[in-house]
Design a protein around this motif. Structure first.
Motif: not given
Length: 132
Positions: A20-33, A62-74, A92-94
């Motif tokens: 259930d957690q996997k289904v409800t967790t969003r995955v954002y693809s961050p903008n990258v330069d 030859d793979q770069l993997i970038l991950e991070g977790k966002f938890v709102p604190s409003l 993101r994976k490059f």
């Protein structure tokens, strides 16, 4: 109900909860330069709201993997009237090639921007002698 069955049921409930957690967790693809010089690769990754401690950077083969977790604190600041950012993971994976010094990579995070610098290896120079 015996102990083994209780444990199996508990494990089954945890597996369902994980699904259930996997289904409800969003995955954002961050903008990258991505910038490249003769000496290095530079990645600038937008990760607004991500705590530095949750960022994971891995370079394997030859793979770069970038991950991070966002938890709102409003909620801590007041009653939420509108919340467009939801809890989720950045990913993101490059493919970056193998001619890098992954062990010399450096990263810093400021104002929601992750800057990752990966030094490139010097091109291998081979002098070929002409046979007489």
């Amino acid at each position: 109900m015996n102990t083994l069955t209780k444990e199996n049921n508990q494990e089954a409930k945890e597996n369902v909860a994980e699904k259930d957690q996997k289904v409800t967790t969003r995955v954002y693809s961050p903008n990258v330069d991505v910038l490249e010089t003769e000496e290095e690769l530079l990645f600038r990754v937008e990760m607004p709201g991500v705590d530095q401690s949750s960022v994971e950077i891995s370079i394997e083969k030859d793979q770069l993997i970038l991950e991070g977790k966002f938890v709102p604190s409003l909620e801590a600041r007041g009653q939420v009237r509108l919340a467009e950012y939801r809890e989720g993971n950045y990913f993101r994976k490059f493919t970056i090639g193998k001619a890098i010094h992954s062990d010399k990579a450096t990263a810093k995070m400021k104002n929601g921007i992750l800057e990752l610098t990966i030094p490139k290896m010097e091109p291998k120079k081979t002098k070929v002698e002409i046979q007489k």
